[in-house]
Design a protein around this motif. Structure first.
Motif, PDB file in Angstrom:
ATOM      1  N   TYR A 210       0.821  -1.202  -0.025  1.00  0.00           N
ATOM      2  CA  TYR A 210       0.028  -0.043   0.148  1.00  0.00           C
ATOM      3  C   TYR A 210       0.931   1.085   0.140  1.00  0.00           C
ATOM      4  O   TYR A 210       2.158   1.197   0.477  1.00  0.00           O
ATOM      5  N   ASP A 211       0.328   2.408  -0.504  1.00  0.00           N
ATOM      6  CA  ASP A 211       1.116   3.669  -0.417  1.00  0.00           C
ATOM      7  C   ASP A 211       0.603   4.245   0.891  1.00  0.00           C
ATOM      8  O   ASP A 211       0.090   3.954   1.770  1.00  0.00           O
ATOM      9  N   ASP A 212       0.987   5.561   1.195  1.00  0.00           N
ATOM     10  CA  ASP A 212       0.792   6.275   2.348  1.00  0.00           C
ATOM     11  C   ASP A 212      -0.879   6.647   2.578  1.00  0.00           C
ATOM     12  O   ASP A 212      -1.301   6.722   3.618  1.00  0.00           O
ATOM     13  N   ASN A 213      -1.559   6.344   1.355  1.00  0.00           N
ATOM     14  CA  ASN A 213      -2.932   6.564   1.649  1.00  0.00           C
ATOM     15  C   ASN A 213      -3.744   5.373   1.495  1.00  0.00           C
ATOM     16  O   ASN A 213      -4.982   5.473   1.607  1.00  0.00           O
ATOM     17  N   GLY A 214      -3.033   4.310   1.581  1.00  0.00           N
ATOM     18  CA  GLY A 214      -3.834   3.342   1.928  1.00  0.00           C
ATOM     19  C   GLY A 214      -4.184   2.834   0.794  1.00  0.00           C
ATOM     20  O   GLY A 214      -5.102   1.747   0.725  1.00  0.00           O
ATOM     21  N   ILE A 215      -3.781   2.955  -0.503  1.00  0.00           N
ATOM     22  CA  ILE A 215      -4.289   2.576  -1.790  1.00  0.00           C
ATOM     23  C   ILE A 215      -3.498   1.384  -2.362  1.00  0.00           C
ATOM     24  O   ILE A 215      -2.072   1.534  -2.272  1.00  0.00           O
ATOM     25  N   PRO A 216      -3.781   0.175  -2.413  1.00  0.00           N
ATOM     26  CA  PRO A 216      -2.938  -1.037  -3.005  1.00  0.00           C
ATOM     27  C   PRO A 216      -2.264  -0.753  -4.455  1.00  0.00           C
ATOM     28  O   PRO A 216      -2.875   0.018  -5.286  1.00  0.00           O
ATOM     29  N   ILE A 217      -1.066  -0.947  -4.345  1.00  0.00           N
ATOM     30  CA  ILE A 217      -0.212  -0.576  -5.742  1.00  0.00           C
ATOM     31  C   ILE A 217       0.556  -1.365  -5.966  1.00  0.00           C
ATOM     32  O   ILE A 217       0.758  -1.668  -7.225  1.00  0.00           O
ATOM     33  N   ALA A 218       0.709  -2.767  -5.269  1.00  0.00           N
ATOM     34  CA  ALA A 218       1.375  -3.664  -6.034  1.00  0.00           C
ATOM     35  C   ALA A 218       1.236  -4.974  -5.239  1.00  0.00           C
ATOM     36  O   ALA A 218       0.528  -4.988  -4.139  1.00  0.00           O
ATOM     37  N   ILE A 219       1.335  -6.109  -5.745  1.00  0.00           N
ATOM     38  CA  ILE A 219       1.382  -7.454  -5.169  1.00  0.00           C
ATOM     39  C   ILE A 219       2.791  -8.255  -5.133  1.00  0.00           C
ATOM     40  O   ILE A 219       3.856  -7.819  -6.038  1.00  0.00           O
ATOM     41  N   HIS A 220       3.064  -9.193  -4.256  1.00  0.00           N
ATOM     42  CA  HIS A 220       4.238  -9.733  -4.116  1.00  0.00           C
ATOM     43  C   HIS A 220       3.885 -11.310  -4.246  1.00  0.00           C
ATOM     44  O   HIS A 220       3.174 -11.936  -3.336  1.00  0.00           O
ATOM     45  N   ILE A 221       4.419 -11.891  -5.389  1.00  0.00           N
ATOM     46  CA  ILE A 221       4.326 -13.200  -5.760  1.00  0.00           C
ATOM     47  C   ILE A 221       5.360 -13.998  -5.244  1.00  0.00           C
ATOM     48  O   ILE A 221       6.398 -13.936  -5.641  1.00  0.00           O
ATOM     49  N   ARG A 222       4.876 -15.289  -4.643  1.00  0.00           N
ATOM     50  CA  ARG A 222       5.940 -16.067  -4.078  1.00  0.00           C
ATOM     51  C   ARG A 222       6.294 -16.943  -5.080  1.00  0.00           C
ATOM     52  O   ARG A 222       5.122 -17.965  -5.545  1.00  0.00           O
ATOM     53  N   THR A 223       7.632 -17.769  -5.266  1.00  0.00           N
ATOM     54  CA  THR A 223       7.724 -18.597  -6.286  1.00  0.00           C
ATOM     55  C   THR A 223       8.751 -19.510  -5.457  1.00  0.00           C
ATOM     56  O   THR A 223      10.018 -19.075  -4.946  1.00  0.00           O
ATOM     57  N   PRO A 224       8.642 -20.873  -5.148  1.00  0.00           N
ATOM     58  CA  PRO A 224       7.363 -21.610  -5.693  1.00  0.00           C
ATOM     59  C   PRO A 224       6.368 -21.459  -4.829  1.00  0.00           C
ATOM     60  O   PRO A 224       6.451 -20.642  -3.630  1.00  0.00           O
ATOM     61  N   HIS A 225       5.093 -22.011  -5.141  1.00  0.00           N
ATOM     62  CA  HIS A 225       4.117 -22.201  -4.061  1.00  0.00           C
ATOM     63  C   HIS A 225       4.524 -22.481  -2.576  1.00  0.00           C
ATOM     64  O   HIS A 225       5.318 -23.533  -2.647  1.00  0.00           O
ATOM     65  N   PRO A 226       3.892 -21.951  -1.796  1.00  0.00           N
ATOM     66  CA  PRO A 226       4.061 -22.355  -0.403  1.00  0.00           C
ATOM     67  C   PRO A 226       3.916 -23.840   0.072  1.00  0.00           C
ATOM     68  O   PRO A 226       4.664 -24.397   0.899  1.00  0.00           O
ATOM     69  N   GLY A 227       3.175 -24.489  -0.696  1.00  0.00           N
ATOM     70  CA  GLY A 227       2.592 -25.834  -0.405  1.00  0.00           C
ATOM     71  C   GLY A 227       3.355 -26.850  -1.655  1.00  0.00           C
ATOM     72  O   GLY A 227       2.959 -27.855  -1.583  1.00  0.00           O
ATOM     73  N   ASN A 228       4.408 -26.292  -2.381  1.00  0.00           N
ATOM     74  CA  ASN A 228       4.915 -27.247  -3.368  1.00  0.00           C
ATOM     75  C   ASN A 228       6.086 -28.074  -2.958  1.00  0.00           C
ATOM     76  O   ASN A 228       7.140 -27.347  -2.398  1.00  0.00           O
ATOM     77  N   THR A 229       5.655 -29.289  -2.594  1.00  0.00           N
ATOM     78  CA  THR A 229       6.584 -30.297  -2.199  1.00  0.00           C
ATOM     79  C   THR A 229       7.611 -30.663  -2.964  1.00  0.00           C
ATOM     80  O   THR A 229       8.470 -31.551  -2.712  1.00  0.00           O
ATOM     81  N   LEU A 230       7.514 -30.404  -3.967  1.00  0.00           N
ATOM     82  CA  LEU A 230       8.307 -31.033  -5.532  1.00  0.00           C
ATOM     83  C   LEU A 230       9.597 -30.053  -5.688  1.00  0.00           C
ATOM     84  O   LEU A 230      10.334 -30.466  -6.555  1.00  0.00           O
ATOM     85  N   ASP A 231       9.469 -28.898  -5.405  1.00  0.00           N
ATOM     86  CA  ASP A 231      10.454 -27.840  -5.649  1.00  0.00           C
ATOM     87  C   ASP A 231      10.973 -27.313  -4.029  1.00  0.00           C
ATOM     88  O   ASP A 231      10.265 -26.598  -3.268  1.00  0.00           O
ATOM     89  N   SER A 232      12.144 -27.672  -4.071  1.00  0.00           N
ATOM     90  CA  SER A 232      12.829 -27.482  -2.534  1.00  0.00           C
ATOM     91  C   SER A 232      13.689 -25.970  -2.850  1.00  0.00           C
ATOM     92  O   SER A 232      14.447 -25.864  -1.836  1.00  0.00           O
TER      93      SER A 232
END
Length: 535
Positions: A210-232
Motif C-alpha cells: 500500500y502507499d501512504d494513503n492506504g491504496i494498494p499499489i502492488a502485489i508480491h508473488i512467491r515462487t514456488p508455491h508455499p505448498g509445493n513439496t516437489l520444489d525445494s
C-alpha cells in the motif's frame, strides 16, 4: 466527601476514609455494569448468563482475518475435495453462474460514437469475431497454454470461492502462431504473501503493498508455491504493480468479494459453514460405517457362566481351539466358531438411524441459508408444488445473477477491454479515437455477457409469459431470447430465415412454423390497408 463523612471524620478520620473508599467502589461498579449491559438498550449487549461465554473482538478487517486465512483455505479445499455438500454447493453455483462460459455480445454506444446502427452492427461482428479468435485458442489466451477463455472463467470462479480470492496477471507474450500477445496468467491466493514471510504491517499486508494513503499499489508473488513439496528451491518474491507506471495499463486483476471496508484479501465462501459441513460429514461417515458393520455382522458369541463342577472336554491339550484364534474378519457370510456351551446372539443395530435424514436435511437448510442457495436447489430435490419450486429457483437466480455480475465486472470485462486495446493497436479493429479519448474508449468497450439461463419447470407457462411481456412492451425479443435460452435474438432470426429459405427451396412445409418473411408481412399489411380504404 459527603456531609455525613465529614462529620464522622471529626470523630474518626480512618472510619470516614474507609466509607468514602467503599462509596467510590460502589459507584465504579455501577458504572461498569452499565457499560457492559450497553445501557440496557439492546439485549444482545447485556451481560446475561446466555451471553457470558460469547467472546468477540473489535478488530479491523485485516486484523480479524489475515491470520486465519491459511487454515480457512486448507479446510475449504479439503471440504470441496471430500464432502458431497461442499462440492455440490460450489459446483451448483459455478454451473449456473458460468456454465460452459459467458459469451461476449459487443454493443458499442452508437450515440457517443456518432455512428449508425448498420456501422455499429458491422463493428460488433468484427469485434466478436476477433475476440473468438483469441478466446477459443489455448495458445493465444492462456499463459500456460492449457485453457481457453471459457475454461479460465470457470477456474477463476471456483478458485475465488474456495480460496477467497484469485489474482490474474495480463502480460503480453509474443508466441509463434498466435495473432494476439495478451495472455491471462492465474495466480493462486497462497502465492500472494509478504516478502520473506514478514509479519503484516500498514505497508504490506497479505502480500499486498500500500502507499501512504492506504491504496494498494502492488502485489508480491512467491515462487514456488508455499505448498509445493516437489520444489525445494529457495523462495523468491516478484513485485508486480497493479498499473503500469508509464502507460497506466492494468497489470493485475484481483478477483475478490469485499465484505468489510479496507479488506485486503477475500474469505472463502464456505468459511461460515466449515464446522457445520465437517460435523455433518462425520455424522454421515459414522452412519455409513455403522450400516456396513450391521450388514456384515449378524451374530455375537454369548458365553455362559463357567461351572467348575462340570468338566468340559475340549479335546487334546496341544490342539488349537477354534474360539482361541484372534484372526477374525468381518465379511458377508462370515462364520465364527464358538466353544462348547456357547450360543449365538443376533445383533440388530437398527442402522441407519431414523433421525439421520431429518437431521441432515435440517443442517443442509442452514448451509443453504449461509450460501444463499434455497434448500431445493442445494440438494437437487424438488418435492414441493410447482409454485414453491419455481419460487426457490427464482430466489436462487437472484444470487446467481449477483455473482455473475461480480465475475463480469472483476474479470471478464477488464480482460475484454485489454484484448480490444491490443486489437485496435494491431489494426485488426478500426476504432477511431479509441486510444486518445477515454470516453470514446469506454463507448467502444460496452458489451453484454450472456450465460446460462434459469431452467423451465413448465416451459409452456414460461414461454407464454415471455410472449405476453414482449406483446405488452415490458420486455424486448432480444432480452426474452437471452433470458429463456441464453441465445442472441439476431442470430436466432438469421438462422430461422435460412431455415425458411431452405424449406421453400425444397418445397417443404412444417405446420409448427409460424415464421413469415418481412416482405410477406408487408404485403399482407398493404392488402389489409387497401381493404380498409375500400370499406
Amino acid at each position: 466527601m459527603r456531609l455525613i463523612e465529614k462529620a464522622i471524620s471529626v470523630i474518626s478520620p480512618a472510619w470516614a476514609a474507609k466509607r468514602e473508599a467503599n462509596l467510590v467502589k460502589i459507584q465504579a461498579g455501577a458504572y461498569a455494569r452499565n457499560i457492559i449491559r450497553g445501557g440496557n438498550s439492546y439485549t444482545g449487549a447485556t451481560n446475561k448468563r446466555s451471553m457470558q461465554d460469547w467472546a468477540t473482538n473489535n478488530n479491523d478487517a485485516n486484523s480479524a482475518m489475515l491470520n486465519d486465512l491459511p487454515i480457512l483455505r486448507e479446510r475449504c479445499r479439503d471440504l470441496y475435495n471430500n464432502t458431497p455438500a461442499a462440492r455440490g454447493a460450489i459446483s451448483t453455483i459455478n454451473t449456473n453462474v458460468i456454465g460452459t462460459g459467458l459469451i461476449l455480445r459487443s454493443t458499442p454506444d452508437i450515440e457517443v460514437l456518432g455512428i449508425t446502427d448498420e456501422v455499429a452492427q458491422e463493428l460488433s461482428d468484427t469485434i466478436e469475431r476477433e475476440f473468438l479468435l483469441w478466446a477459443n485458442s489455448q495458445l493465444s489466451c492462456d499463459y500456460t497454454r492449457k485453457l481457453n477463455f471459457n475454461e479460465i472463467q470457470r477456474l477463476v470462479s471456483v478458485s475465488q470461492q474456495i480460496s477467497g480470492d484469485v489474482f490474474v496477471l495480463m502480460p503480453w507474450v509474443n508466441r509463434k502462431g498466435s495473432i494476439y500477445d495478451l495472455k491471462l496468467q492465474l495466480i493462486e491466493a497462497d502465492r500472494i504473501c509478504n516478502p520473506n514471510d514478514l509479519p503484516d504491517d500498514k505497508k504490506i499486508a497479505g502480500g499486498i503493498e500500500y502507499d501512504d494513503n492506504g491504496i494498494p499499489i502492488a502485489i508480491h508473488i512467491r515462487t514456488p508455491h508455499p505448498g509445493n513439496t516437489l520444489d525445494s528451491s529457495i523462495p523468491t518474491w516478484e513485485r508486480v504493480e497493479y498499473y503500469g507506471a508509464k502507460t497506466g495499463r492494468r497489470n493485475v486483476l484481483h478477483v475478490m468479494e469485499n465484505e468489510r471496508i479496507d479488506q485486503a484479501r477475500g474469505v472463502p465462501i464456505l468459511a461460515p459453514v466449515i464446522e457445520t459441513i465437517k460435523q455433518i460429514s462425520k455424522y454421515s461417515e459414522a452412519e455409513i460405517a455403522a450400516a456396513v458393520v450391521n450388514a456384515v455382522l449378524a451374530v455375537f458369541i454369548k458365553r455362559p457362566v463357567p461351572d467348575d463342577t462340570t468338566p468340559v472336554d475340549y479335546g487334546e491339550e496341544d490342539s488349537v481351539k477354534p474360539w482361541e484364534t484372534t484372526d477374525y474378519q468381518l465379511g458377508s457370510g462370515t462364520w465364527i466358531d464358538g466353544a462348547p456351551g456357547e450360543e449365538l446372539q443376533v445383533v440388530n443395530a437398527a442402522r441407519p438411524s431414523n433421525q439421520f435424514d431429518p437431521f441432515f436435511l435440517a443442517t443442509m437448510k442452514q448451509v443453504g441459508m449461509a450460501l444463499e442457495l434455497p434448500f431445493e436447489i442445494l440438494i437437487k430435490h424438488f418435492s414441493s408444488s410447482y409454485s414453491a419450486s419455481r419460487a426457490a429457483l427464482l430466489e436462487a437466480w437472484k444470487m446467481f445473477r449477483v455473482k455473475r455480475s461480480f465475475i463480469i465486472s472483476n474479470f471478464c470485462q477488464p480482460a475484454y477491454e485489454e484484448f480490444l486495446t491490443e486489437a485496435v493497436i494491431k489494426g485488426r479493429v478500426n476504432a477511431p479515437g479509441f486510444l486518445s479519448d477515454p470516453a470514446i474508449r469506454a463507448a467502444y468497450c460496452v458489451a453484454q455477457w450472456v450465460g446460462p439461463t434459469p431452467g423451465q419447470l413448465d416451459p409452456g407457462k414460461e414461454y407464454d409469459a415471455a410472449n405476453k411481456a414482449v406483446e405488452y412492451g415490458f420486455s424486448s425479443r432480444t432480452r426474452a431470447t437471452a433470458e429463456l435460452n441464453g441465445q442472441d435474438f439476431e442470430s436466432v432470426i438469421k438462422e430461422k430465415a435460412r431455415e425458411e429459405a431452405l424449406m421453400r427451396k425444397l418445397n417443404v412445409s412444417l405446420n409448427t412454423s409460424t415464421f413469415q418473411p418481412i416482405a410477406q408481412l408487408e404485403r399482407e399489411q398493404q392488402n389489409n390497408n387497401e381493404d380498409d380504404n375500400e370499406t
